[in-house]
Write an enzyme that holds these catalytic residues in place. Structure first.
Site, PDB file in Angstrom:
ATOM      1  N   ASP A 123      10.375 -47.479  18.850  1.00  0.00           N
ATOM      2  CA  ASP A 123       9.971 -46.720  17.665  1.00  0.00           C
ATOM      3  C   ASP A 123       8.587 -47.264  17.337  1.00  0.00           C
ATOM      4  OD1 ASP A 123       9.585 -45.566  15.232  1.00  0.00           O
ATOM      5  OD2 ASP A 123      11.320 -46.458  14.239  1.00  0.00           O
TER       6      ASP A 123
ATOM      7  N   CYS B   6       9.888 -52.128  17.850  1.00  0.00           N
ATOM      8  CA  CYS B   6       9.307 -51.317  16.783  1.00  0.00           C
ATOM      9  C   CYS B   6       7.979 -51.924  16.340  1.00  0.00           C
ATOM     10  CB  CYS B   6      10.265 -51.231  15.601  1.00  0.00           C
ATOM     11  SG  CYS B   6       9.603 -50.208  14.269  1.00  0.00           S
TER      12      CYS B   6
ATOM     13  N   TRP C 283       4.097 -46.776  16.884  1.00  0.00           N
ATOM     14  CA  TRP C 283       3.017 -45.926  16.391  1.00  0.00           C
ATOM     15  C   TRP C 283       1.694 -46.589  16.743  1.00  0.00           C
ATOM     16  CZ3 TRP C 283       6.674 -48.322  13.222  1.00  0.00           C
ATOM     17  CH2 TRP C 283       6.243 -49.481  12.571  1.00  0.00           C
TER      18      TRP C 283
ATOM     19  N   SER D   2       9.898 -45.693   9.224  1.00  0.00           N
ATOM     20  CA  SER D   2      11.209 -46.121   9.732  1.00  0.00           C
ATOM     21  C   SER D   2      12.010 -46.638   8.539  1.00  0.00           C
ATOM     22  CB  SER D   2      11.037 -47.249  10.755  1.00  0.00           C
ATOM     23  OG  SER D   2      10.168 -46.829  11.781  1.00  0.00           O
TER      24      SER D   2
END
Length: 680
Positions: free
Chosen positions: A677, A632, A679, A460
């Site tokens: 966003d 995020c 992961w 990012s």
């Protein structure tokens, strides 16, 4: 197309001449007139002379373009009856598609793997022209339920064509996803459902692969049941030929011009020496590293901030986008592989596809050296998938090793358990496997054929292009851990980035990169409040958001509340960007800075606890002030816990049931007011 341009040009030039003829109809000027006409004819003829170039006409005949994009014609020409399309972002779906197309040979059928981006998917309705035909779709989901880049056009086509008749199409879908994400396997599920809606016949149930669990096991289990169903459908039997089938043949180049040899370029030969825009995944830009500093003051981790210079590249980005970088493997690992296999890594080789009609001529750019392939092109650090073990088993001279390798590649419960413990849980990469199985010494060319491609890594972006138009910032934590076998495993990209010193022996360090657009965007209206939740390196995109909100304020724009929830372990150790964040709070760009120092007190405090503490303020921002929420970081725990906190706030302060609260947050997602966003 060349010809039509020329015709258009000549007509526009000759038109005025015809109009000028009328007033010249007097005897006096007859001589002048004929002279002009003669000149016009001469000019016209000389203009037309270079025009008919038959080569162009031949090149532009539509038959060629249809052959290029027609998978039907290709299948007919090469005698294939099974086509395996893949939607792949990191190469796994492509790998699975190749394995399935190879499988077809065991059943007396012929398969081909295909990138939907390269073909006209409108031809699916014609697949019935090929007897015993079948289309398999290996579809990965990327980001927040999105198609992968190479499947975007296919996805659009499926959405737009309601009157498409696919009744002659027989298909199945294997989906690749991750359960920790909100939209688990959305793309695979959509393709499966949509093809049925358009009249296609599903030959076997949708397979769901979960990368949070064991994707390889999910795929093997599905495949074990899928092929018998295909055999039954087409009335064929397995040939029983389980032997390894080579896809590429080795060619060694003894006297080759080194200018023709790939040295790490992703696409065009010499593209790293002569850079030409536009820059993308097939043509990355070599960005010089201008800053590389450690962010944390203590602790045993290494958190870093890098800045990449994109001056003169014509690269544009927006806050929230991702930067993709192409790392290289650790040279120590590469050298060890060369030593253990007893090969000269600097031999120049090509691996050429035995199927001459295939679009994929080589598994990686060729000609190149083994050293370049193992450094730049092949993934040597991930635990190998079972098909690699299966194909390499034949080279083990110890029968017990051979048996164990084949067992791990089988779908038997003990085989699966052995693969899980010996390969996955022990984090054994290919080098560790070779070290722990001294009888296994495969030919290096077969190993290079089987290993997956080394993939780009996405980060990012931690900057705003409004403030830093020529610079891209990255915030990352170096990955390094000890495995159960006592080995130290290092993350490929983060260790490579860590060593990208600004000047290395007087040379500038560069990073091959490109930009991937994202849906993670600040609200269109600057007056909308934003709630940003990003612990650890999840702070990255919010550094860009904060910079942008500050820039908007400087432009005299009215900017809504800008609220940040950040978390780290200890205030004195890993509080990232402390100076910048405190400065933003001081000058009013950040209206609230809430920080959870998880380990600075007896009981752990995380961002979700702070959200619950400030529930009244949070609820007002969301429910009354139209705030946009951004999350995020870690998908497995943090994103889920934060979402649960929002559910509880909506329940408590909105007077809702749990179901209503869940629906309320879901609605925010569909409206683009709740973005992630994340992961895992």
């Amino acid at each position: 197309c060349e010809d039509s341009d020329m015709d258009a040009e000549t007509t526009t030039h000759t038109q005025p001449m015809v109009e000028e003829e009328e007033p010249l109809f007097s005897n006096l000027d007859l001589f002048l007139f004929s002279l002009i006409v003669g000149l016009v004819i001469y000019w016209f003829m000389s203009r037309k002379k270079p025009e008919p170039i038959p080569e162009f006409k031949k090149l532009d005949t539509p038959t060629l373009t249809t052959r290029e994009t027609s998978f039907i014609e290709k299948m007919k020409k090469t005698g294939k009856n099974i086509i395996v399309f893949y939607g792949s972002q990191t190469g796994t779906a492509e790998e699975f598609a190749n394995r399935l197309s190879k499988d077809a040979q065991r059943y007396g059928m012929k398969g081909m793997a295909a990138d939907p981006e390269e073909y006209d998917m409108g031809e699916l309705s014609r697949l019935s022209e090929i007897t015993n035909s079948l289309a398999i779709f290996c579809m990965a989901t990327y980001g927040e339920g999105d198609p992968t880049d190479n499947a975007q056009d296919f996805y659009d086509w499926l959405q737009e064509n309601d009157d498409e008749d696919l009744s002659g199409l027989t298909y199945t879908v294997f989906a690749l996803g991750n359960k920790t994400y909100e939209h688990y396997n959305a793309m695979g599920k959509y393709v499966d459902k949509r093809l049925e809606e358009l009249g296609a016949k599903r030959i076997f149930d949708l397979g769901l692969g979960d990368d949070d669990g064991n994707l390889e096991e999910d795929f093997i289990s599905w495949r074990e049941q899928f092929w018998p169903a295909v055999c039954e459908h087409f009335g064929v039997e397995a040939s029983g030929d389980e032997s390894s089938i080579r896809q590429y043949e080795l060619k060694e180049h003894s006297d080759i011009n080194m200018n023709k040899v790939y040295t790490g370029e992703i696409g065009r030969l010499k593209s790293f020496e002569v850079q030409k825009p536009p820059f993308d995944s097939k043509n990355p830009f070599l960005a010089p590293v201008t800053v590389n500093r450690k962010l944390n003051r203590g602790g045993d981790r290494h958190l870093m901030h890098l800045e990449l210079d994109i001056t003169g590249s014509k690269i544009r980005y927006e806050s929230g986008d991702h930067v993709a970088v192409f790392p290289t493997n650790d040279s120590a690992l590469v050298n060890k592989l060369g030593q253990i296999l007893g090969v000269d890594l600097d031999v120049v080789i090509s691996l050429n596809n035995l199927d001459e009609e295939s679009n994929k001529k080589h598994p990686f750019p060729c000609p190149t050296t083994y050293r370049t392939a193992l450094t730049h092109y092949l993934d040597i650090t991930h635990p190998p998938r079972t098909n690699v073990l299966y194909e390499l088993a034949q080279y083990a001279t110890n029968s017990k090793d051979q048996e164990n390798m084949r067992k791990m590649a089988s779908s038997s419960p003990e085989g699966k358990a052995l693969y899980q413990s010996w390969v996955l849980d022990s984090c054994r990469n290919i080098l560790a496997i070779l070290e722990d199985m001294p009888s296994l010494r495969p030919p290096i060319d077969h190993l290079c054929e089987l290993l997956p491609r080394l993939q780009a890594r996405y980060y990012s972006i931690a900057s705003s292009s409004k403030v830093h138009p020529n610079s891209i910032h990255i915030c990352a934590v170096v990955v390094e851990y000890e495995t159960k076998t006592g080995r130290i495993n290092k993350g490929v990209a983060t260790n490579w980035l860590k060593n990208k010193l600004v000047t290395d022996n007087g040379h500038k360090s560069t990073v091959p990169m490109y930009i991937r657009k994202s849906q993670f965007r600040l609200p269109f209206k600057a007056t909308n409040p934003v709630i940003m939740i990003g612990p650890g390196t999840g702070i990255a995109p919010f550094m860009g958001f904060i910079q942008e909100r500050g820039w908007l304020k400087e432009q005299g724009k009215e900017v809504g509340e800008t609220v940040l929830y950040y978390g780290c372990r200890h205030k004195n150790e890993d509080y990232l960007y402390q100076e910048e964040l405190e400065e933003s709070e001081k000058n009013g760009v950040l209206t609230q800075l809430n920080i959870a120092f998880s380990r600075d007190q007896e009981h752990k405090v995380y961002v979700q606890h702070l959200l619950k503490q400030n529930k009244e303020d949070i609820w007002k921002l969301i429910h009354t002030d139209n705030a946009h929420i951004y999350i995020c970081g870690d998908a497995r725990n943090m994103a889920k816990d934060v979402q649960t906190a929002f559910h509880e706030i909506a329940e408590e302060l909105g007077g809702m049931t749990r179901t209503q609260a869940t629906d309320y947050i879901k609605k925010l997602m569909t409206k683009g007011r709740y973005s992630q966003d994340v992961w895992s």
